[in-house]
Design a protein around this motif. Structure first.
Motif, short mmCIF file in Angstrom:
data_model
loop_
_atom_site.label_atom_id
_atom_site.label_comp_id
_atom_site.label_asym_id
_atom_site.label_seq_id
_atom_site.Cartn_x
_atom_site.Cartn_y
_atom_site.Cartn_z
N ASP A 173 66.41 16.19 55.50
CA ASP A 173 65.88 17.47 55.06
C ASP A 173 65.95 18.47 56.21
O ASP A 173 65.93 18.09 57.38
N GLY A 174 65.99 19.74 55.85
CA GLY A 174 66.08 20.77 56.88
C GLY A 174 65.02 21.83 56.71
O GLY A 174 64.36 21.90 55.67
N ASN A 175 64.88 22.65 57.74
CA ASN A 175 63.86 23.68 57.72
C ASN A 175 64.49 25.00 58.15
O ASN A 175 64.99 25.12 59.25
N TRP A 176 64.48 25.97 57.25
CA TRP A 176 65.02 27.30 57.57
C TRP A 176 63.95 28.11 58.27
O TRP A 176 62.82 28.20 57.79
N THR A 177 64.28 28.66 59.43
CA THR A 177 63.39 29.67 60.02
C THR A 177 64.26 30.87 60.37
O THR A 177 65.41 30.72 60.80
N ASP A 178 63.71 32.05 60.18
CA ASP A 178 64.49 33.25 60.51
C ASP A 178 64.79 33.29 62.00
O ASP A 178 65.87 33.71 62.42
N ALA A 179 63.82 32.81 62.81
CA ALA A 179 64.04 32.81 64.26
C ALA A 179 65.20 31.88 64.61
O ALA A 179 66.05 32.21 65.47
N GLY A 180 65.26 30.72 63.95
CA GLY A 180 66.35 29.77 64.20
C GLY A 180 67.69 30.38 63.81
O GLY A 180 68.69 30.23 64.52
N PHE A 181 67.70 31.06 62.68
CA PHE A 181 68.93 31.70 62.22
C PHE A 181 69.38 32.76 63.25
O PHE A 181 70.53 32.77 63.68
N ASN A 182 68.45 33.63 63.65
CA ASN A 182 68.78 34.68 64.62
C ASN A 182 69.30 34.09 65.92
O ASN A 182 70.24 34.61 66.52
N SER A 183 68.67 33.00 66.34
CA SER A 183 69.07 32.49 67.65
C SER A 183 70.45 31.83 67.59
O SER A 183 71.25 32.02 68.51
N ARG A 184 70.76 31.13 66.51
CA ARG A 184 72.14 30.60 66.40
C ARG A 184 73.15 31.73 66.27
O ARG A 184 74.26 31.66 66.81
N TYR A 185 72.76 32.77 65.53
CA TYR A 185 73.69 33.90 65.36
C TYR A 185 74.02 34.50 66.72
O TYR A 185 75.19 34.70 67.05
N SER A 186 72.99 34.75 67.51
CA SER A 186 73.31 35.43 68.76
C SER A 186 73.93 34.49 69.78
O SER A 186 74.91 34.84 70.44
N ALA A 187 73.40 33.24 69.90
CA ALA A 187 73.93 32.36 70.95
C ALA A 187 75.32 31.82 70.60
O ALA A 187 76.23 31.86 71.43
N GLU A 188 75.46 31.30 69.38
CA GLU A 188 76.70 30.58 69.09
C GLU A 188 77.79 31.46 68.48
O GLU A 188 78.97 31.28 68.77
N LEU A 189 77.37 32.42 67.65
CA LEU A 189 78.40 33.27 67.03
C LEU A 189 78.70 34.49 67.91
O LEU A 189 79.81 34.64 68.40
N ALA A 190 77.71 35.37 68.12
CA ALA A 190 78.00 36.59 68.87
C ALA A 190 78.38 36.29 70.32
O ALA A 190 79.48 36.64 70.78
N ASN A 191 77.49 35.61 71.05
CA ASN A 191 77.76 35.36 72.48
C ASN A 191 78.75 34.22 72.69
O ASN A 191 79.37 34.13 73.74
N GLY A 192 78.86 33.33 71.73
CA GLY A 192 79.76 32.18 71.88
C GLY A 192 81.18 32.53 71.45
O GLY A 192 81.99 33.03 72.23
N LEU A 193 81.45 32.33 70.18
CA LEU A 193 82.81 32.55 69.67
C LEU A 193 83.21 34.03 69.76
O LEU A 193 84.31 34.37 70.21
N GLY A 194 82.29 34.91 69.32
CA GLY A 194 82.63 36.34 69.28
C GLY A 194 82.99 36.87 70.65
O GLY A 194 84.02 37.54 70.84
N ASN A 195 82.16 36.53 71.63
CA ASN A 195 82.38 37.02 72.98
C ASN A 195 83.68 36.46 73.58
O ASN A 195 84.43 37.16 74.24
#
Ligand code: MSP
Length: 518
Positions: A348-370
Motif C-alpha cells: 500500500d502507498g501513501n500520497w502526500t502533497d509534500a512527497g509529490f512536490n519533493s520528487r518533482y523538484s529533486a528528481e524531475l526538475a533538478n534531476g532529469l530536467g536540469n
C-alpha cells in the motif's frame, strides 16, 4: 498470426468520477504495455468500464437518470480520463456494449448446457453494497456484520448457482505449480491459504429482475439478470472475441458477426488488478475459464491501495487526490512518475502533497530536467548545437543501466527500473559538476576535452529519452525533439551508445519541468 502480448486492467464501476486508485492501476498497465512495445513485442492493451449491477443502478437512480443514459454520459468522462493519463489502450470496453453482452450470454449458455449451473433457493443475508451473499463466517463476535458490508438485508429467493465445490484441488495444484500466476508472492500465499482453509461455496450468478433490473439477461431464464462479476470478468474474453480470437469464439460456441480482424489474444499475459479483487480473479475467474474450456491467464499482477496523508481515500470525508487537477497543474508525466516511483507494485502507498512536490523538484526538475537543459544549452552555446566526435567516457555507465532497465522491465519491476534510470541521471549530473565544462569553455587549449564531455552528455540524454519513454512519454518526446531527432524514442533497441553522429545539429533546449514556487 502470432499471439500479441495481452494486458488488461480491472474495469471500473462507473458510479462516479475516477480517482487516484483507478488512475494508478491504469498507469501501471500503460507503462508495461509501452515497455513491451519498446522491447519489440506486439501488444494489445485493454481497459474499460463495469457498467451493470446495483452500485451503478443506485447511482443512476440517485441522479434520477436512466442507467444507460447515466453510463453513456459518464463513459465520456472516463474515456477522456484515459486520454489525460496518456494511456495507449487498443480498445475500451463498456459492459453495456452489444459485443460484450453477446459473449456473456454465450458463456452462460455454455456453462449451463455443460452442467455447471443449477437453480436453488437461497435463504440468508445479503450485502447490498458488496452485492454479495453473506454467511455465518462474515459475522463479528457480537453477531453483527462488519460496517464495510453496508446495508445487510434478509433474503429468501431462488437463484442460479455456478458450481465451485470440487474445483478447489486442481486450482490449488495449478497455483502451486505456477508460481508466477499470482504476483507478488505474498498475494499468492494468501490465495493458497484461503483455498486450503475454506470450502468453496457455489457462486450465485443471477439476480431476480424484480430486485435488480440493470444487468445482462440470463439467456435461459428471462426473469433474471447476470451477477455483475460473472458479467465483468468476461470482458477479458469478450473483447478478444470481438477482435476475432477464434479460441474464444469456438469455446463459447458463439456465432459472432464476422469481426474485421483475427487477433489471437487469449490467454491474457497480465491482468493488472487491486488487492481487493484478488478472490474474483484468482478463484472464480479460473474456475469459469476451466468450465468454458479456455486456458487461464498467465499472470495476475496485484497492486496495493493508496491512502492520502495516512487515511483512507474517501469522497465523504473529502480526503481525495484528484488526478485531473494534479495533471493540469503539474503535467501528466509528473503524475505518472510520482505514483510509480513512490510505490512498488504490491504494498500500500501513501500520497502526500509534500512527497509529490519533493520528487518533482529533486528528481524531475533538478534531476532529469536540469541534466538535459544544461547539456543541450552548453552544446548550443559552445558548439552551436553541433554534436562533436563520439567519446566513450559514460558509455559503460549507460550500457549497464540500459541492460538493467531492460531486465527490470521484462519482470514488470517498474519502480526498480526508475531507480536504475535515475542512477544514470545522477551519474551524468555529477559528471558535469566534476568535469566543469563551463570552466573548460573559457580555455581554447581544452577544446578537445570539452568536445568529449559534450558528446558524453548529449548521448546520455538521448539514451535517457529512450529509457524514460514508457514512463514519461511526453518528456521523452520533448528530449528527442530538443535533440533534433525525428519520431519518438519508443524503441529500446535505439539505446546503443554511439548512435548520435558527429555533425548532427540539435534543436532548441527548453525547460522540461518548470520550477514551481510552493
Ligand atoms: N468493477 C470492479 C472490477 C471488475 S474487473 C473484471 C471494481 N471496480 S472499482 O472501480 O471498484 O475498482 C477498480 C480498480 O481500482 C480495482 O482494481 C481496485 O483495486 C482499484 N482501486 C480502487 N481504489 C483504490 C485505491 N485507493 N488505491 C489503489 N487502487 C484502488 O472493483
Amino acid at each position: 498470426m502470432n499471439k500479441r502480448f495481452y494486458i488488461t486492467t480491472a474495469i471500473d464501476y462507473v458510479n462516479g468520477q475516477p480517482h487516484l486508485g483507478h488512475a494508478y492501476e491504469k498507469v501501471i498497465a500503460d507503462v508495461i504495455a509501452r515497455a513491451r512495445r519498446s522491447l519489440g513485442q506486439d501488444v494489445f492493451f485493454l481497459t474499460g468500464l463495469d457498467e451493470h449491477g446495483q452500485k451503478v443502478q443506485q447511482a443512476a437512480q440517485a441522479e434520477g437518470k436512466d442507467p444507460q443514459a447515466y453510463c453513456d454520459q459518464l463513459a465520456q468522462d472516463w474515456k477522456a480520463f484515459a486520454g489525460a493519463l496518456g494511456l495507449t489502450n487498443d480498445d475500451f470496453v463498456r459492459t453495456t456494449d452489444a459485443r460484450h453482452k453477446e459473449i456473456v450470454q454465450a458463456s452462460l449458455a455454455k456453462v449451463n448446457a455443460d452442467g455447471h449451473v443449477y437453480k436453488a433457493t437461497y435463504t440468508g443475508f445479503y450485502s447490498v453494497k458488496e452485492e454479495t451473499f453473506l454467511t455465518e463466517k462474515d459475522r463479528r463476535p457480537d453477531g453483527t456484520f462488519d460496517p464495510s458490508f453496508g446495508q445487510v438485508i434478509e433474503l429468501n429467493e431462488e437463484n442460479y448457482f455456478f458450481k465451485l465445490k470440487d474445483q478447489q484441488q486442481w486450482l490449488i495444484d495449478y497455483i502451486e505449480k505456477n508460481p508466477d500466476f499470482i504476483q507478488p508472492s505474498y498475494r499468492r500465499n494468501e490465495v493458497l491459504g484461503f483455498l486450503k482453509n475454506n470450502t468453496l461455496e457455489d457462486l450465485c450468478i443471477s439476480r431476480p429482475k424484480a430486485r435488480l433490473s440493470w444487468g445482462i439477461p440470463i439467456p435461459f431464464d428471462s426473469n433474471y439478470v447476470t451477477f455483475v462479476w460473472f458479467d465483468a470478468l468476461v470482458n477479458y474474453i469478450s473483447i478478444p472475441a470481438a477482435h476475432g480470437d477464434k479460441s474464444v469464439t469456438s469455446a463459447v460456441h458463439s456465432e459472432l458477426r464476422t469481426p474485421n480482424s483475427e487477433l489471437p489474444l487469449w490467454p491474457a499475459d497480465i491482468h493488472v488488478i487491486g488487492k481487493d479483487i484478488v478472490k474474483f480473479h484468482a478463484v472464480y475467474w479460473p474456475i469459469m475459464l476451466k468450465a468454458l474450456g479456455l486456458p487461464l491467464p498467465k499472470q495476475l499482477l496485484v497492486h496495493g491501495w493508496w491512502q492520502k496523508d495516512g487515511a483512507k481515500i474517501s469522497k465523504s470525508t473529502g480526503n481525495v487526490v484528484d488526478p485531473v487537477a494534479i495533471i493540469n497543474e503539474w503535467g501528466v508525466d509528473a503524475f505518472r512518475f510520482y505514483v510509480l516511483r513512490e510505490l512498488d507494485i504490491g504494498p500500500d502507498g501513501n500520497w502526500t502533497d509534500a512527497g509529490f512536490n519533493s520528487r518533482y523538484s529533486a528528481e524531475l526538475a533538478n534531476g532529469l530536467g536540469n541534466l538535459v537543459n544544461r547539456s543541450l544549452s552548453m552544446l548550443k552555446r559552445y558548439r552551436n548545437g553541433v554534436v562533436p566526435a563520439p567519446s566513450n567516457e559514460l558509455a559503460a555507465d549507460a550500457e549497464k543501466v540500459v541492460a538493467e532497465t531492460k531486465a527490470l522491465l521484462e519482470q514488470n519491476e517498474l519502480q526498480k527500473a526508475l531507480q536504475s534510470i535515475w542512477s544514470l541521471v545522477t551519474r551524468a549530473n555529477q559528471y558535469i559538476d566534476k568535469t566543469a565544462p563551463f570552466k573548460l569553455a573559457k580555455d581554447p587549449a581544452q577544446a578537445q576535452r570539452l568536445d568529449e564531455i559534450l558528446y558524453n552528455l548529449v548521448e546520455t540524454c538521448r539514451i535517457l529519452a529512450v529509457l524514460v519513454w514508457p514512463f514519461l512519454p511526453g518528456t521523452a518526446g520533448k528530449i528527442n525533439a530538443q535533440l533534433g531527432l525525428p519520431g519518438e524514442p519508443d524503441k529500446l533497441s535505439a539505446a546503443v551508445w554511439g548512435s548520435l553522429k558527429a555533425g548532427h545539429q540539435i534543436g532548441d533546449p527548453a525547460a522540461l519541468f518548470p520550477r514551481k514556487d510552493v
